[in-house]
Design a protein around this motif. Sequence first.
Motif, PDB file in Angstrom:
ATOM      1  N   MET A  12       0.832  -1.204   0.000  1.00  0.00           N
ATOM      2  CA  MET A  12       0.000   0.000   0.000  1.00  0.00           C
ATOM      3  C   MET A  12       0.862   1.248   0.000  1.00  0.00           C
ATOM      4  O   MET A  12       1.919   1.288   0.626  1.00  0.00           O
ATOM      5  CB  MET A  12      -0.917   0.018   1.218  1.00  0.00           C
ATOM      6  N   VAL A  13       0.380   2.260  -0.694  1.00  0.00           N
ATOM      7  CA  VAL A  13       0.990   3.580  -0.680  1.00  0.00           C
ATOM      8  C   VAL A  13      -0.103   4.575  -0.300  1.00  0.00           C
ATOM      9  O   VAL A  13      -1.261   4.416  -0.689  1.00  0.00           O
ATOM     10  CB  VAL A  13       1.632   3.927  -2.055  1.00  0.00           C
ATOM     11  N   VAL A  14       0.261   5.584   0.507  1.00  0.00           N
ATOM     12  CA  VAL A  14      -0.697   6.601   0.931  1.00  0.00           C
ATOM     13  C   VAL A  14      -0.419   7.874   0.145  1.00  0.00           C
ATOM     14  O   VAL A  14       0.698   8.399   0.143  1.00  0.00           O
ATOM     15  CB  VAL A  14      -0.591   6.880   2.450  1.00  0.00           C
ATOM     16  N   LEU A  15      -1.459   8.370  -0.526  1.00  0.00           N
ATOM     17  CA  LEU A  15      -1.389   9.616  -1.283  1.00  0.00           C
ATOM     18  C   LEU A  15      -2.117  10.677  -0.465  1.00  0.00           C
ATOM     19  O   LEU A  15      -3.266  10.459  -0.057  1.00  0.00           O
ATOM     20  CB  LEU A  15      -2.025   9.476  -2.655  1.00  0.00           C
ATOM     21  N   THR A  16      -1.479  11.827  -0.235  1.00  0.00           N
ATOM     22  CA  THR A  16      -2.074  12.896   0.556  1.00  0.00           C
ATOM     23  C   THR A  16      -2.165  14.152  -0.275  1.00  0.00           C
ATOM     24  O   THR A  16      -1.168  14.593  -0.847  1.00  0.00           O
ATOM     25  CB  THR A  16      -1.246  13.175   1.822  1.00  0.00           C
ATOM     26  N   VAL A  17      -3.368  14.724  -0.343  1.00  0.00           N
ATOM     27  CA  VAL A  17      -3.563  16.044  -0.952  1.00  0.00           C
ATOM     28  C   VAL A  17      -3.757  17.020   0.201  1.00  0.00           C
ATOM     29  O   VAL A  17      -4.688  16.883   0.981  1.00  0.00           O
ATOM     30  CB  VAL A  17      -4.786  16.073  -1.899  1.00  0.00           C
ATOM     31  N   SER A  18      -2.863  17.976   0.309  1.00  0.00           N
ATOM     32  CA  SER A  18      -2.929  18.990   1.360  1.00  0.00           C
ATOM     33  C   SER A  18      -3.430  20.275   0.716  1.00  0.00           C
ATOM     34  O   SER A  18      -2.687  20.962   0.015  1.00  0.00           O
ATOM     35  CB  SER A  18      -1.532  19.183   1.988  1.00  0.00           C
ATOM     36  N   CYS A  19      -4.694  20.604   0.944  1.00  0.00           N
ATOM     37  CA  CYS A  19      -5.381  21.697   0.256  1.00  0.00           C
ATOM     38  C   CYS A  19      -5.534  22.915   1.195  1.00  0.00           C
ATOM     39  O   CYS A  19      -6.116  22.777   2.267  1.00  0.00           O
ATOM     40  CB  CYS A  19      -6.741  21.209  -0.216  1.00  0.00           C
ATOM     41  N   THR A  20      -5.004  24.049   0.766  1.00  0.00           N
ATOM     42  CA  THR A  20      -5.070  25.270   1.574  1.00  0.00           C
ATOM     43  C   THR A  20      -5.720  26.384   0.739  1.00  0.00           C
ATOM     44  O   THR A  20      -5.340  26.613  -0.401  1.00  0.00           O
ATOM     45  CB  THR A  20      -3.654  25.718   1.994  1.00  0.00           C
ATOM     46  N   GLY A  21      -6.678  27.078   1.343  1.00  0.00           N
ATOM     47  CA  GLY A  21      -7.319  28.202   0.691  1.00  0.00           C
ATOM     48  C   GLY A  21      -6.567  29.499   0.986  1.00  0.00           C
ATOM     49  O   GLY A  21      -6.101  29.725   2.109  1.00  0.00           O
ATOM     50  N   GLU A  22      -6.438  30.327  -0.050  1.00  0.00           N
ATOM     51  CA  GLU A  22      -5.724  31.598   0.078  1.00  0.00           C
ATOM     52  C   GLU A  22      -6.521  32.714  -0.566  1.00  0.00           C
ATOM     53  O   GLU A  22      -7.232  32.509  -1.561  1.00  0.00           O
ATOM     54  CB  GLU A  22      -4.353  31.500  -0.609  1.00  0.00           C
ATOM     55  N   LEU A  23      -6.376  33.922  -0.020  1.00  0.00           N
ATOM     56  CA  LEU A  23      -6.976  35.104  -0.656  1.00  0.00           C
ATOM     57  C   LEU A  23      -6.077  35.554  -1.798  1.00  0.00           C
ATOM     58  O   LEU A  23      -4.861  35.432  -1.714  1.00  0.00           O
ATOM     59  CB  LEU A  23      -7.139  36.235   0.364  1.00  0.00           C
ATOM     60  N   PRO A  24      -6.681  36.067  -2.875  1.00  0.00           N
ATOM     61  CA  PRO A  24      -5.863  36.497  -4.021  1.00  0.00           C
ATOM     62  C   PRO A  24      -4.999  37.699  -3.681  1.00  0.00           C
ATOM     63  O   PRO A  24      -5.208  38.423  -2.776  1.00  0.00           O
ATOM     64  CB  PRO A  24      -6.890  36.857  -5.094  1.00  0.00           C
TER      65      PRO A  24
END
Length: 137
Positions: free
Chosen positions: A125-137
Motif C-alpha cells: 500500500m501507498v498513501v497519497l495525501t492532498v494537502s489543500c489550503t485556501g488563500e486570498l488572491p
Amino acid sequence: LYSAPDLVTLQVQAPTANHPPTANAGSNQTIEATSECTTQDYVVDCAPCSGVKFELDGTASYDEDGDKLAYAWSDEDNELWYGGQYLAWTEVITPASEASFEEPNDTLYNVTLTVADCETTATDMVVLTVSCTGELP
C-alpha cells in the motif's frame, strides 16, 4: 527390424516450489494544492482544490522465480482515476478536495498494488495525501 536392446534411465524430479512475488508500491506521497478564497462581510469562502495527479510506480516489484507479473492498482473507495490501472507504472488523478482558509486540509487515499505470478499474489500500500489550503488572491 532387429536391433540390440538399449537401456534408458529416467529420473523424475519433484517440481520446484513457487515463491510468492514481492509487491512494492513505492513511497508515500504528498502534494500541496491551493485554492482561491473570497471574502464578504468578514466571511471567507474557499473553492475546492482541483484534483491533482500522482505518479505510481510499482516497477520495483519482483518475483524470485523470474515469473512475469500482472499488476492491479486499487483504492478503498474507488474515488481515483487511473491512467493504466493494470500497469506497473501509472498516473492517478484525485477528485477535488475541500479547502480550509490558511490551514491545510489533508485528504488521504490508500492505494493498494496487487501483483500476481499466476499462482500467488502479494500486495503493498501507498498513501497519497492532498494537502489543500485556501488563500486570498
